[in-house]
Write a protein that holds these residues in place. Structure first.
Motif, mmCIF file in Angstrom:
data_model
loop_
_atom_site.group_PDB
_atom_site.id
_atom_site.type_symbol
_atom_site.label_atom_id
_atom_site.label_comp_id
_atom_site.label_asym_id
_atom_site.label_seq_id
_atom_site.Cartn_x
_atom_site.Cartn_y
_atom_site.Cartn_z
ATOM 1 N N GLN A 159 0.836 -1.206 0.000
ATOM 2 C CA GLN A 159 0.000 0.000 0.000
ATOM 3 C C GLN A 159 0.868 1.252 0.000
ATOM 4 O OE1 GLN A 159 -3.311 0.316 -0.373
ATOM 5 N NE2 GLN A 159 -3.142 2.538 -0.280
ATOM 6 N N ASP A 160 1.931 1.247 0.808
ATOM 7 C CA ASP A 160 2.841 2.392 0.847
ATOM 8 C C ASP A 160 3.482 2.621 -0.514
ATOM 9 O OD1 ASP A 160 2.549 3.091 3.588
ATOM 10 O OD2 ASP A 160 3.873 1.427 4.133
ATOM 11 N N GLU A 161 3.914 1.559 -1.141
ATOM 12 C CA GLU A 161 4.544 1.685 -2.454
ATOM 13 C C GLU A 161 3.557 2.254 -3.472
ATOM 14 O OE1 GLU A 161 6.944 -1.032 -5.663
ATOM 15 O OE2 GLU A 161 7.184 -1.483 -3.530
ATOM 16 N N MET A 162 2.317 1.828 -3.407
ATOM 17 C CA MET A 162 1.287 2.351 -4.300
ATOM 18 C C MET A 162 1.091 3.855 -4.064
ATOM 19 S SD MET A 162 -2.187 0.156 -5.022
ATOM 20 C CE MET A 162 -3.054 0.916 -3.683
ATOM 21 N N GLU A 163 1.043 4.259 -2.798
ATOM 22 C CA GLU A 163 0.871 5.670 -2.451
ATOM 23 C C GLU A 163 2.063 6.499 -2.922
ATOM 24 O OE1 GLU A 163 0.151 5.738 1.772
ATOM 25 O OE2 GLU A 163 -1.711 4.586 1.552
ATOM 26 N N LEU A 164 3.262 5.967 -2.779
ATOM 27 C CA LEU A 164 4.464 6.688 -3.224
ATOM 28 C C LEU A 164 4.477 6.843 -4.740
ATOM 29 C CD1 LEU A 164 6.932 4.995 -0.766
ATOM 30 C CD2 LEU A 164 6.359 7.438 -0.791
ATOM 31 N N ARG A 165 4.122 5.797 -5.446
ATOM 32 C CA ARG A 165 4.052 5.883 -6.908
ATOM 33 C C ARG A 165 2.990 6.900 -7.343
ATOM 34 N NH1 ARG A 165 6.868 1.950 -9.621
ATOM 35 N NH2 ARG A 165 7.787 0.351 -8.274
ATOM 36 N N GLN A 166 1.885 6.960 -6.628
ATOM 37 C CA GLN A 166 0.832 7.930 -6.932
ATOM 38 C C GLN A 166 1.331 9.352 -6.680
ATOM 39 O OE1 GLN A 166 -1.964 7.558 -8.491
ATOM 40 N NE2 GLN A 166 -2.662 9.657 -8.231
ATOM 41 N N LEU A 167 2.048 9.567 -5.590
ATOM 42 C CA LEU A 167 2.602 10.880 -5.288
ATOM 43 C C LEU A 167 3.520 11.341 -6.425
ATOM 44 C CD1 LEU A 167 4.087 12.015 -1.901
ATOM 45 C CD2 LEU A 167 5.311 12.460 -4.008
ATOM 46 N N VAL A 168 4.384 10.444 -6.896
ATOM 47 C CA VAL A 168 5.294 10.762 -8.004
ATOM 48 C C VAL A 168 4.500 11.071 -9.275
ATOM 49 C CG1 VAL A 168 7.065 9.759 -9.524
ATOM 50 C CG2 VAL A 168 7.264 9.513 -7.029
ATOM 51 N N ALA A 169 3.453 10.313 -9.544
ATOM 52 C CA ALA A 169 2.632 10.535 -10.742
ATOM 53 C C ALA A 169 1.920 11.883 -10.680
ATOM 54 C CB ALA A 169 1.617 9.400 -10.911
ATOM 55 N N VAL A 170 1.378 12.227 -9.524
ATOM 56 C CA VAL A 170 0.693 13.515 -9.350
ATOM 57 C C VAL A 170 1.693 14.655 -9.527
ATOM 58 C CG1 VAL A 170 -0.448 14.985 -7.621
ATOM 59 C CG2 VAL A 170 -1.206 12.629 -7.959
ATOM 60 N N GLN A 171 2.888 14.469 -9.023
ATOM 61 C CA GLN A 171 3.913 15.498 -9.178
ATOM 62 C C GLN A 171 4.278 15.674 -10.658
ATOM 63 O OE1 GLN A 171 7.960 14.910 -7.657
ATOM 64 N NE2 GLN A 171 7.649 16.769 -6.447
ATOM 65 N N ALA A 172 4.402 14.584 -11.403
ATOM 66 C CA ALA A 172 4.698 14.671 -12.841
ATOM 67 C C ALA A 172 3.568 15.404 -13.576
ATOM 68 C CB ALA A 172 4.906 13.280 -13.431
ATOM 69 N N GLU A 173 2.336 15.118 -13.215
ATOM 70 C CA GLU A 173 1.194 15.813 -13.835
ATOM 71 C C GLU A 173 1.267 17.316 -13.552
ATOM 72 O OE1 GLU A 173 -2.211 13.800 -12.225
ATOM 73 O OE2 GLU A 173 -1.750 11.946 -13.291
ATOM 74 N N ALA A 174 1.652 17.673 -12.328
ATOM 75 C CA ALA A 174 1.782 19.090 -11.971
ATOM 76 C C ALA A 174 2.879 19.753 -12.800
ATOM 77 C CB ALA A 174 2.082 19.228 -10.474
ATOM 78 N N TRP A 175 3.993 19.063 -12.998
ATOM 79 C CA TRP A 175 5.066 19.598 -13.854
ATOM 80 C C TRP A 175 4.513 19.858 -15.258
ATOM 81 C CZ3 TRP A 175 10.440 20.395 -12.950
ATOM 82 C CH2 TRP A 175 11.148 20.775 -14.094
ATOM 83 N N ASN A 176 3.808 18.887 -15.787
ATOM 84 C CA ASN A 176 3.299 18.995 -17.156
ATOM 85 C C ASN A 176 2.283 20.129 -17.322
ATOM 86 O OD1 ASN A 176 5.011 16.948 -17.949
ATOM 87 N ND2 ASN A 176 3.469 15.350 -17.681
ATOM 88 N N ARG A 177 1.685 20.554 -16.237
ATOM 89 C CA ARG A 177 0.781 21.722 -16.251
ATOM 90 C C ARG A 177 1.535 23.016 -15.933
ATOM 91 N NH1 ARG A 177 -1.974 18.505 -12.701
ATOM 92 N NH2 ARG A 177 -1.670 20.022 -11.023
ATOM 93 N N GLY A 178 2.804 22.887 -15.517
ATOM 94 C CA GLY A 178 3.577 24.063 -15.110
ATOM 95 C C GLY A 178 3.085 24.649 -13.803
ATOM 96 N N ASP A 179 2.605 23.794 -12.910
ATOM 97 C CA ASP A 179 1.989 24.219 -11.652
ATOM 98 C C ASP A 179 2.957 23.985 -10.491
ATOM 99 O OD1 ASP A 179 0.447 24.525 -9.333
ATOM 100 O OD2 ASP A 179 -1.311 23.538 -10.212
ATOM 101 N N ALA A 180 3.698 25.028 -10.129
ATOM 102 C CA ALA A 180 4.716 24.913 -9.081
ATOM 103 C C ALA A 180 4.098 24.629 -7.708
ATOM 104 C CB ALA A 180 5.562 26.186 -9.020
ATOM 105 N N THR A 181 2.928 25.185 -7.444
ATOM 106 C CA THR A 181 2.278 24.947 -6.148
ATOM 107 C C THR A 181 1.922 23.469 -6.002
ATOM 108 O OG1 THR A 181 1.421 27.201 -6.106
ATOM 109 C CG2 THR A 181 0.332 25.594 -4.666
ATOM 110 N N ALA A 182 1.329 22.899 -7.023
ATOM 111 C CA ALA A 182 0.977 21.472 -6.975
ATOM 112 C C ALA A 182 2.236 20.608 -6.983
ATOM 113 C CB ALA A 182 0.067 21.107 -8.143
ATOM 114 N N TRP A 183 3.281 21.021 -7.732
ATOM 115 C CA TRP A 183 4.517 20.226 -7.788
ATOM 116 C C TRP A 183 5.168 20.123 -6.418
ATOM 117 C CZ3 TRP A 183 9.810 20.141 -7.161
ATOM 118 C CH2 TRP A 183 10.489 19.088 -7.800
ATOM 119 N N THR A 184 5.048 21.155 -5.609
ATOM 120 C CA THR A 184 5.709 21.173 -4.294
ATOM 121 C C THR A 184 4.781 20.816 -3.134
ATOM 122 O OG1 THR A 184 5.292 23.548 -4.082
ATOM 123 C CG2 THR A 184 7.424 22.875 -5.007
ATOM 124 N N GLN A 185 3.523 20.492 -3.408
ATOM 125 C CA GLN A 185 2.551 20.291 -2.327
ATOM 126 C C GLN A 185 2.928 19.206 -1.322
ATOM 127 O OE1 GLN A 185 -1.230 19.255 -4.060
ATOM 128 N NE2 GLN A 185 -0.493 17.265 -4.786
#
Length: 163
Positions: free
Chosen positions: A28-54
């Motif tokens: 479960q932890d590994e799944m959550e960590l992978r999701q965190l990384v994926a959400v961060q990549a999505e934020a980068w692709n939107r150019g959203d620094a607030t979401a990238w650093t959340q």
């Protein structure tokens, strides 16, 4: 009765220790960590620094690809807002989790490979790994705080082009 464990068995155990926590209890932890990384990549692709650093803690630190240290989430966010507005505006990143290790139950070291395209420039001293592609390796130290994984530290290193 005393039992002697062969040295080869002890060595094998030592090699398994870094991954010993990567059993089903951390699925479960590994799944959550992978999701965190994926959400961060999505934020980068939107150019959203607030979401990238959340997911950075307030007192986290980050070392970028040129070796500059940014201390605290606010400074990390400011720096990313600046690059999203300039050299990395409109860039796209694909992030692959290479490895996750749990040295303790609530601590994770997450190694990722970032493949960045669509950038208009690079910081001084940095060059594309391949034409149009900047590949970097990111290492995060994360801690589970109040049931949520948070980034304590990040270190990004550019992958040099083949000679």
């Amino acid at each position: 009765m005393t039992r002697i464990v062969p040295a080869t068995s002890l060595l094998a155990l030592l090699f398994l220790l870094p991954t010993a926590c990567s059993d089903a209890s951390h699925a479960q932890d590994e799944m959550e960590l992978r999701q965190l990384v994926a959400v961060q990549a999505e934020a980068w692709n939107r150019g959203d620094a607030t979401a990238w650093t959340q997911d950075f803690t307030q007192d986290s630190d980050f070392i970028n690809i040129v070796g500059s240290l940014f201390e605290g989430r606010a400074e990390i966010e400011q720096r990313h807002a600046a690059i999203f507005a300039t050299i990395f505006k409109g860039s796209q990143v694909k992030v692959t989790v290479r490895r996750i290790v749990f040295p303790e139950a609530d601590i994770a070291v997450v190694d990722t490979i970032h493949e960045l395209t669509g950038h208009t420039g690079l910081p001084p001293g940095v060059q594309n790994t391949q034409p149009g592609l900047l590949r970097t390796q990111m290492k995060y130290v994360m801690k589970k705080i109040s049931g949520q994984w948070r980034i304590l530290a990040g270190h990004n290193t550019d992958v040099k082009p083949a000679p």
